[in-house]
Design a protein around this motif. Structure first.
Motif, PDB file in Angstrom:
ATOM      1  N   LEU A 163      18.599 -40.667 -53.156  1.00 11.88           N
ATOM      2  CA  LEU A 163      19.315 -39.944 -52.096  1.00 11.88           C
ATOM      3  C   LEU A 163      20.477 -39.141 -52.666  1.00 11.88           C
ATOM      4  CD1 LEU A 163      19.369 -42.655 -49.277  1.00 11.88           C
ATOM      5  CD2 LEU A 163      18.017 -40.566 -49.334  1.00 11.88           C
ATOM      6  N   ILE A 199      21.292 -31.847 -55.009  1.00 18.81           N
ATOM      7  CA  ILE A 199      20.449 -30.642 -54.992  1.00 18.81           C
ATOM      8  C   ILE A 199      20.754 -29.786 -53.758  1.00 18.81           C
ATOM      9  CG2 ILE A 199      18.068 -29.821 -54.753  1.00 18.81           C
ATOM     10  CD1 ILE A 199      17.202 -32.204 -56.465  1.00 18.81           C
ATOM     11  N   LEU A 200      20.909 -30.435 -52.610  1.00 20.57           N
ATOM     12  CA  LEU A 200      21.215 -29.691 -51.376  1.00 20.57           C
ATOM     13  C   LEU A 200      22.583 -29.024 -51.458  1.00 20.57           C
ATOM     14  CD1 LEU A 200      19.893 -32.199 -48.661  1.00 20.57           C
ATOM     15  CD2 LEU A 200      18.851 -30.036 -49.366  1.00 20.57           C
ATOM     16  N   LEU A 256      14.289 -27.451 -57.199  1.00 23.24           N
ATOM     17  CA  LEU A 256      13.337 -28.518 -57.526  1.00 23.24           C
ATOM     18  C   LEU A 256      12.285 -28.039 -58.518  1.00 23.24           C
ATOM     19  CD1 LEU A 256      12.782 -30.151 -54.014  1.00 23.24           C
ATOM     20  CD2 LEU A 256      13.925 -31.169 -55.982  1.00 23.24           C
ATOM     21  N   PRO A 258      16.553 -25.052 -51.771  1.00 26.22           N
ATOM     22  CA  PRO A 258      16.498 -26.250 -52.635  1.00 26.22           C
ATOM     23  C   PRO A 258      15.167 -26.391 -53.370  1.00 26.22           C
ATOM     24  CG  PRO A 258      16.389 -26.860 -50.310  1.00 26.22           C
ATOM     25  CD  PRO A 258      16.754 -25.410 -50.358  1.00 26.22           C
ATOM     26  N   ILE A 269      19.059 -36.039 -54.222  1.00 21.79           N
ATOM     27  CA  ILE A 269      18.693 -35.073 -53.167  1.00 21.79           C
ATOM     28  C   ILE A 269      19.940 -34.415 -52.597  1.00 21.79           C
ATOM     29  CG2 ILE A 269      17.686 -34.859 -50.868  1.00 21.79           C
ATOM     30  CD1 ILE A 269      15.749 -37.104 -51.638  1.00 21.79           C
TER      31      ILE A 269
END
Length: 420
Positions: free
Chosen positions: A145, A151-152, A166, A162, A148
């Motif tokens: 999490l 990355i966001l 990735l 995003p 993630i």
């Protein structure tokens, strides 16, 4: 914003001064709205939810309160208000919206992390948590999490999708594997430990390489914590339990019996055939009366069948004090209240050494408690050390200073007698 501009203009402020003052008033007004909204959320909504949860009969509700999941969730409200007031400042709208979105992502990660901790606490209230610990899985979920979320946040700052970020992770996979090496090894080790049921919380394990000898108190993604019997804590990497060997005493604890495997060393010079006086003495021992009679009948029958001349004790079969002593030990153990009768029980001779003839006791106590086990073992050997001389046997030990002093005293007495 127009209303505030007109109001500032009516007060006599014009030009850039009026614009800056209107912007400052707007910001203060939005900040005030956020503070009031956050206050109402915490003091009213969260308090009502907390009261309803505390009145519930379920324990997991109290755990959610303890982890302050609802309190942390209240921080989302100011971010939503700021996000929807962003068009008030058209020039900085994108920057404000990006900041609000980043703040929302961070708050959501904190809330989810607290919820996962609460879930772990709830899971630990069940007995299965000792067999299948999930702390390592929870930590993996948190790491995923967090990745993630990062990355966001980066995609918001760069104003890129995003999915584009990735797609570039493939080139960074080697770097990520190096950075998260311990986490990957810990994940693999955790899966193998859980799948093969190799270790549980509460197990007594021994791992000399890491100085661990005690009870497992925690199994996490990277480490296994062991509380040693001296109350110190040893931290072992999870993957070490897969790559290195260790002893898990759970089988012994579940069996209901703990092994005694210890020899008594007999001086071989004290071993001899039993004469009539010794046999009569042994007959008066409760644990040996039946054994002596049965063995004598068996030996006599054998010697008569084979026409053996017993004028020489070397011929045929005869009782020995060491054999009678072994029979006594076995019968003593069979009648001992602390010995498990359903497990292996034997008294055997081992290979003679420079320390004498080892007579090994191999049996199990009917308890696995450490203190009781040691007490039973000590009582048995205390008794055997005392009764061994009754069988004409000497317990072997290396000469001590007391022995040398006695020897010197005897030599002086002999010299004095010789001089007389």
């Amino acid at each position: 914003m127009d209303f505030i501009n007109n109001w500032i203009f009516n007060l006599g402020f014009e030009g850039k001064t009026g614009q800056y003052l209107a912007a400052a008033v707007t910001i203060l007004l939005i900040a005030l709205i956020c503070i009031v909204a956050n206050f109402l959320t915490k003091k009213v909504v969260v308090r009502i939810i907390s009261h309803m949860v505390s009145m519930s009969k379920f324990k997991w509700n109290d755990i959610l309160l303890k982890r302050r999941v609802f309190h942390k969730l209240s921080h989302i409200v100011p971010a939503i208000i700021i996000y929807y007031f962003a068009p008030t400042f058209p020039r900085y709208q994108h920057l404000i919206e990006s900041g609000a979105n980043i703040y929302l992502i961070i708050v959501n990660l904190i809330v989810i992390s607290s919820a996962l901790d609460a879930f772990h606490d709830i899971y630990e209230t069940f007995e299965i948590s000792k067999i299948r610990p999930i702390k390592g899985v929870i930590q993996i979920v948190k790491i995923v999490l967090a990745i993630i979320g990062i990355i966001l946040i980066i995609s918001i700052l760069l104003n890129k999708s995003p999915f584009i970020l990735l797609s570039g992770l493939g080139a960074l996979s080697a770097v990520l594997m190096l950075v998260f090496k311990d986490s990957i090894l810990g994940l693999v080790a955790g899966v193998q430990l859980s799948a093969n049921d190799m270790v549980r919380v509460g197990d007594w394990i021994t791992m000399p390489k890491h100085g661990a000898d005690g009870d497992v108190i925690e199994i996490s993604l990277h480490t296994v914590k062991v509380q040693n019997f001296d109350k110190t804590i040893t931290t072992i990497p999870s993957y070490s339990l897969i790559s290195d060997s260790f002893i898990n005493w759970r089988g012994m604890q579940n069996s209901g019996g703990r092994r005694i495997k210890r020899p008594i060393y007999i001086d071989v010079n004290s071993i001899r055939f039993c004469d009539d006086e010794m046999i009569n003495k042994f007959r008066r021992i409760n644990f040996l009366a039946d054994y002596i009679d049965e063995r004598l009948v068996e030996i006599q029958k054998f010697n008569e069948t084979h026409n053996i001349d017993r004028s020489n004790p070397v011929n045929g079969r005869a009782l020995t004090n060491i054999g009678v002593f072994r029979a006594y030990i076995k019968n003593y153990l069979l009648n001992h209240s602390g010995i498990h009768k359903g497990m292996t029980l034997m008294v055997r001779q081992l290979e003679p050494t420079e320390r004498g003839l080892p007579i090994e006791l191999y049996c199990f106590t009917n308890t696995t408690d450490w203190t009781e086990y040691e007490t039973i073992q000590d009582d048995i050997f205390d008794h055997l050390f005392v009764v061994a001389p009754e069988f004409g046997l000497r317990i072997f030990q290396n000469p001590s200073g007391h022995d040398f002093r006695n020897l010197n005293g005897e030599e002086k007495e002999m010299s004095a007698v010789g001089n007389e």
